[in-house]
Design a protein around this motif. Sequence first.
Motif, PDB file in Angstrom:
ATOM      1  N   LEU A 282       0.810  -1.219   0.000  1.00 57.23           N
ATOM      2  CA  LEU A 282       0.000   0.000   0.000  1.00 57.23           C
ATOM      3  C   LEU A 282       0.845   1.272   0.000  1.00 57.23           C
ATOM      4  O   LEU A 282       0.589   2.197  -0.774  1.00 57.23           O
ATOM      5  CB  LEU A 282      -0.945   0.005   1.208  1.00 57.23           C
ATOM      6  CG  LEU A 282      -1.946  -1.161   1.291  1.00 57.23           C
ATOM      7  CD1 LEU A 282      -2.789  -1.051   2.550  1.00 57.23           C
ATOM      8  CD2 LEU A 282      -2.838  -1.193   0.055  1.00 57.23           C
ATOM      9  N   LEU A 283       1.851   1.314   0.866  1.00 59.61           N
ATOM     10  CA  LEU A 283       2.667   2.525   0.958  1.00 59.61           C
ATOM     11  C   LEU A 283       3.577   2.684  -0.259  1.00 59.61           C
ATOM     12  O   LEU A 283       3.701   3.785  -0.809  1.00 59.61           O
ATOM     13  CB  LEU A 283       3.497   2.497   2.241  1.00 59.61           C
ATOM     14  CG  LEU A 283       4.393   3.724   2.492  1.00 59.61           C
ATOM     15  CD1 LEU A 283       3.539   4.990   2.569  1.00 59.61           C
ATOM     16  CD2 LEU A 283       5.198   3.536   3.772  1.00 59.61           C
ATOM     17  N   ALA A 284       4.206   1.605  -0.688  1.00 60.10           N
ATOM     18  CA  ALA A 284       5.131   1.687  -1.829  1.00 60.10           C
ATOM     19  C   ALA A 284       4.436   2.178  -3.105  1.00 60.10           C
ATOM     20  O   ALA A 284       4.983   3.037  -3.805  1.00 60.10           O
ATOM     21  CB  ALA A 284       5.800   0.331  -2.056  1.00 60.10           C
ATOM     22  N   PRO A 285       3.242   1.665  -3.457  1.00 57.03           N
ATOM     23  CA  PRO A 285       2.566   2.206  -4.643  1.00 57.03           C
ATOM     24  C   PRO A 285       2.243   3.690  -4.524  1.00 57.03           C
ATOM     25  O   PRO A 285       2.299   4.413  -5.527  1.00 57.03           O
ATOM     26  CB  PRO A 285       1.280   1.373  -4.719  1.00 57.03           C
ATOM     27  CG  PRO A 285       1.598   0.111  -4.013  1.00 57.03           C
ATOM     28  CD  PRO A 285       2.523   0.505  -2.909  1.00 57.03           C
ATOM     29  N   LEU A 286       1.913   4.140  -3.318  1.00 55.93           N
ATOM     30  CA  LEU A 286       1.624   5.554  -3.113  1.00 55.93           C
ATOM     31  C   LEU A 286       2.868   6.400  -3.383  1.00 55.93           C
ATOM     32  O   LEU A 286       2.804   7.442  -4.051  1.00 55.93           O
ATOM     33  CB  LEU A 286       1.118   5.782  -1.690  1.00 55.93           C
ATOM     34  CG  LEU A 286       0.790   7.228  -1.300  1.00 55.93           C
ATOM     35  CD1 LEU A 286      -0.323   7.774  -2.197  1.00 55.93           C
ATOM     36  CD2 LEU A 286       0.367   7.295   0.165  1.00 55.93           C
ATOM     37  N   VAL A 287       4.009   5.938  -2.899  1.00 56.47           N
ATOM     38  CA  VAL A 287       5.275   6.645  -3.138  1.00 56.47           C
ATOM     39  C   VAL A 287       5.614   6.642  -4.623  1.00 56.47           C
ATOM     40  O   VAL A 287       6.028   7.669  -5.187  1.00 56.47           O
ATOM     41  CB  VAL A 287       6.406   6.004  -2.311  1.00 56.47           C
ATOM     42  CG1 VAL A 287       7.752   6.615  -2.678  1.00 56.47           C
ATOM     43  CG2 VAL A 287       6.134   6.166  -0.819  1.00 56.47           C
TER      44      VAL A 287
ATOM     45  N   GLY B 161      -9.668  -5.484  -3.258  1.00 54.66           N
ATOM     46  CA  GLY B 161      -9.461  -4.775  -1.997  1.00 54.66           C
ATOM     47  C   GLY B 161      -8.169  -3.983  -1.997  1.00 54.66           C
ATOM     48  O   GLY B 161      -8.130  -2.812  -1.596  1.00 54.66           O
ATOM     49  N   ARG B 162      -7.101  -4.608  -2.475  1.00 52.90           N
ATOM     50  CA  ARG B 162      -5.814  -3.910  -2.543  1.00 52.90           C
ATOM     51  C   ARG B 162      -5.867  -2.750  -3.527  1.00 52.90           C
ATOM     52  O   ARG B 162      -5.390  -1.645  -3.227  1.00 52.90           O
ATOM     53  CB  ARG B 162      -4.717  -4.899  -2.939  1.00 52.90           C
ATOM     54  CG  ARG B 162      -3.327  -4.288  -3.075  1.00 52.90           C
ATOM     55  CD  ARG B 162      -2.302  -5.390  -3.264  1.00 52.90           C
ATOM     56  NE  ARG B 162      -1.010  -4.888  -3.695  1.00 52.90           N
ATOM     57  CZ  ARG B 162       0.051  -5.651  -3.940  1.00 52.90           C
ATOM     58  NH1 ARG B 162      -0.048  -6.963  -3.777  1.00 52.90           N
ATOM     59  NH2 ARG B 162       1.196  -5.115  -4.334  1.00 52.90           N
ATOM     60  N   GLY B 163      -6.468  -2.976  -4.695  1.00 51.00           N
ATOM     61  CA  GLY B 163      -6.577  -1.907  -5.676  1.00 51.00           C
ATOM     62  C   GLY B 163      -7.393  -0.737  -5.160  1.00 51.00           C
ATOM     63  O   GLY B 163      -7.034   0.428  -5.374  1.00 51.00           O
ATOM     64  N   LEU B 164      -8.491  -1.026  -4.459  1.00 52.15           N
ATOM     65  CA  LEU B 164      -9.353   0.036  -3.937  1.00 52.15           C
ATOM     66  C   LEU B 164      -8.635   0.852  -2.866  1.00 52.15           C
ATOM     67  O   LEU B 164      -8.726   2.085  -2.849  1.00 52.15           O
ATOM     68  CB  LEU B 164     -10.641  -0.567  -3.372  1.00 52.15           C
ATOM     69  CG  LEU B 164     -11.678   0.424  -2.841  1.00 52.15           C
ATOM     70  CD1 LEU B 164     -12.118   1.378  -3.941  1.00 52.15           C
ATOM     71  CD2 LEU B 164     -12.883  -0.326  -2.268  1.00 52.15           C
ATOM     72  N   LEU B 165      -7.915   0.188  -1.967  1.00 51.35           N
ATOM     73  CA  LEU B 165      -7.179   0.914  -0.930  1.00 51.35           C
ATOM     74  C   LEU B 165      -6.084   1.786  -1.532  1.00 51.35           C
ATOM     75  O   LEU B 165      -5.848   2.909  -1.082  1.00 51.35           O
ATOM     76  CB  LEU B 165      -6.592  -0.068   0.082  1.00 51.35           C
ATOM     77  CG  LEU B 165      -7.589  -0.744   1.016  1.00 51.35           C
ATOM     78  CD1 LEU B 165      -6.885  -1.735   1.949  1.00 51.35           C
ATOM     79  CD2 LEU B 165      -8.357   0.292   1.842  1.00 51.35           C
ATOM     80  N   VAL B 166      -5.406   1.274  -2.561  1.00 53.25           N
ATOM     81  CA  VAL B 166      -4.393   2.077  -3.250  1.00 53.25           C
ATOM     82  C   VAL B 166      -5.037   3.304  -3.885  1.00 53.25           C
ATOM     83  O   VAL B 166      -4.502   4.423  -3.803  1.00 53.25           O
ATOM     84  CB  VAL B 166      -3.667   1.220  -4.313  1.00 53.25           C
ATOM     85  CG1 VAL B 166      -2.841   2.103  -5.241  1.00 53.25           C
ATOM     86  CG2 VAL B 166      -2.768   0.199  -3.637  1.00 53.25           C
ATOM     87  N   ALA B 167      -6.206   3.127  -4.512  1.00 45.72           N
ATOM     88  CA  ALA B 167      -6.903   4.243  -5.143  1.00 45.72           C
ATOM     89  C   ALA B 167      -7.301   5.295  -4.116  1.00 45.72           C
ATOM     90  O   ALA B 167      -7.143   6.498  -4.354  1.00 45.72           O
ATOM     91  CB  ALA B 167      -8.138   3.733  -5.889  1.00 45.72           C
TER      92      ALA B 167
ATOM     93  N   ILE C 179      -2.763  13.881 -16.176  1.00 48.90           N
ATOM     94  CA  ILE C 179      -2.135  12.558 -15.991  1.00 48.90           C
ATOM     95  C   ILE C 179      -2.418  11.956 -14.620  1.00 48.90           C
ATOM     96  O   ILE C 179      -2.223  10.752 -14.428  1.00 48.90           O
ATOM     97  CB  ILE C 179      -0.613  12.624 -16.215  1.00 48.90           C
ATOM     98  CG1 ILE C 179       0.064  13.480 -15.132  1.00 48.90           C
ATOM     99  CG2 ILE C 179      -0.291  13.121 -17.603  1.00 48.90           C
ATOM    100  CD1 ILE C 179       1.576  13.422 -15.176  1.00 48.90           C
ATOM    101  N   ALA C 180      -2.861  12.755 -13.653  1.00 48.56           N
ATOM    102  CA  ALA C 180      -3.066  12.245 -12.288  1.00 48.56           C
ATOM    103  C   ALA C 180      -4.012  11.043 -12.239  1.00 48.56           C
ATOM    104  O   ALA C 180      -3.690  10.020 -11.626  1.00 48.56           O
ATOM    105  CB  ALA C 180      -3.555  13.371 -11.381  1.00 48.56           C
ATOM    106  N   PRO C 181      -5.208  11.092 -12.862  1.00 48.32           N
ATOM    107  CA  PRO C 181      -6.084   9.916 -12.824  1.00 48.32           C
ATOM    108  C   PRO C 181      -5.473   8.705 -13.519  1.00 48.32           C
ATOM    109  O   PRO C 181      -5.682   7.565 -13.086  1.00 48.32           O
ATOM    110  CB  PRO C 181      -7.351  10.389 -13.550  1.00 48.32           C
ATOM    111  CG  PRO C 181      -7.299  11.879 -13.483  1.00 48.32           C
ATOM    112  CD  PRO C 181      -5.856  12.229 -13.559  1.00 48.32           C
ATOM    113  N   GLY C 182      -4.723   8.937 -14.613  1.00 44.11           N
ATOM    114  CA  GLY C 182      -4.080   7.829 -15.306  1.00 44.11           C
ATOM    115  C   GLY C 182      -3.053   7.134 -14.437  1.00 44.11           C
ATOM    116  O   GLY C 182      -2.970   5.899 -14.412  1.00 44.11           O
ATOM    117  N   ILE C 183      -2.250   7.933 -13.727  1.00 41.55           N
ATOM    118  CA  ILE C 183      -1.251   7.353 -12.830  1.00 41.55           C
ATOM    119  C   ILE C 183      -1.933   6.588 -11.706  1.00 41.55           C
ATOM    120  O   ILE C 183      -1.500   5.490 -11.322  1.00 41.55           O
ATOM    121  CB  ILE C 183      -0.339   8.458 -12.275  1.00 41.55           C
ATOM    122  CG1 ILE C 183       0.548   9.008 -13.395  1.00 41.55           C
ATOM    123  CG2 ILE C 183       0.518   7.928 -11.128  1.00 41.55           C
ATOM    124  CD1 ILE C 183       1.392  10.189 -12.992  1.00 41.55           C
ATOM    125  N   MET C 184      -3.024   7.139 -11.187  1.00 43.56           N
ATOM    126  CA  MET C 184      -3.755   6.447 -10.121  1.00 43.56           C
ATOM    127  C   MET C 184      -4.278   5.104 -10.609  1.00 43.56           C
ATOM    128  O   MET C 184      -4.093   4.072  -9.953  1.00 43.56           O
ATOM    129  CB  MET C 184      -4.916   7.311  -9.629  1.00 43.56           C
ATOM    130  CG  MET C 184      -5.719   6.654  -8.505  1.00 43.56           C
ATOM    131  SD  MET C 184      -7.066   7.682  -7.867  1.00 43.56           S
ATOM    132  CE  MET C 184      -8.275   7.463  -9.176  1.00 43.56           C
TER     133      MET C 184
END
Length: 267
Positions: free
Chosen positions: A39-44, A126-132, A73-78
Amino acid sequence: MAGSTEMGTRRFGRVNWLGLYTLASREVQRFLAVWTQTLLAPLVTAGLFMVIFSIAIGPRRGDVMGVDFTTFIAPGIMMMTVIQNAFANTSSSIVISKVQGNIVDTLMPPISPGEMVIGYMAGGVGRGLLVAVAIAAGLFVFRGMLPAHPLWALVFVLLGAGFLSGLGMVAGIFANKFDQMAAITNFVVTPLAFLSGTFYSVQALPPVLNEITHFNPIFYMIDGVRYGMIGVSDSSPVLGLAIGLAATLAILMVAWVMFGRGYRLKA
């Protein structure tokens, strides 16, 4: 007593709810146990993409479809981060179980192929949603960005995570070694994610490439999230929803068949 209720396995009707809950819970707890990595690494990583593109290209790029480049580009990166993590969650879970030889612990209990698909998908979605959610919170804090159409954004995040979760299951079942899994990630998933309008509008592409891009279901999911976040898109979100649903159901059906036949799962 014959019929639809088997209390020993908590099977009510045709669904083994206890088995389904246990598998889904295992998959969710699996990525939560290493949240700094999942979770944290994808955010970084998403933050680094934003900073690098903003500094290197943003000031010279100008507006794209009426919004500044960084906002575009922000939504694309997300969404790219969401789908990569959804894929990684299901594929790595299956491949690790196969390599370690404990995939039998999932195959032996009275869980149907459909329940396996839903259980594994729960972890990926679940993981994808939390990252989003984490990235969306970061966009609000640092750029003041709020979703223009929150429901559309949520639908496409869930759809993208579901599609890549299914693709991850198919890839995980097919791959018997980590290098095979890495090859699928590098030569299939990454190109599909990067060549889906993540960093550009497909309107800027030559006509032939524009047409080819429209055959990529991930394009519609990224485009749909962009519409949900900033209100602009290259295609109709309704069309994207239809194609995304069809692609997701198709890949989940493939995973269901592979689980049902024990393809590359049973020794």
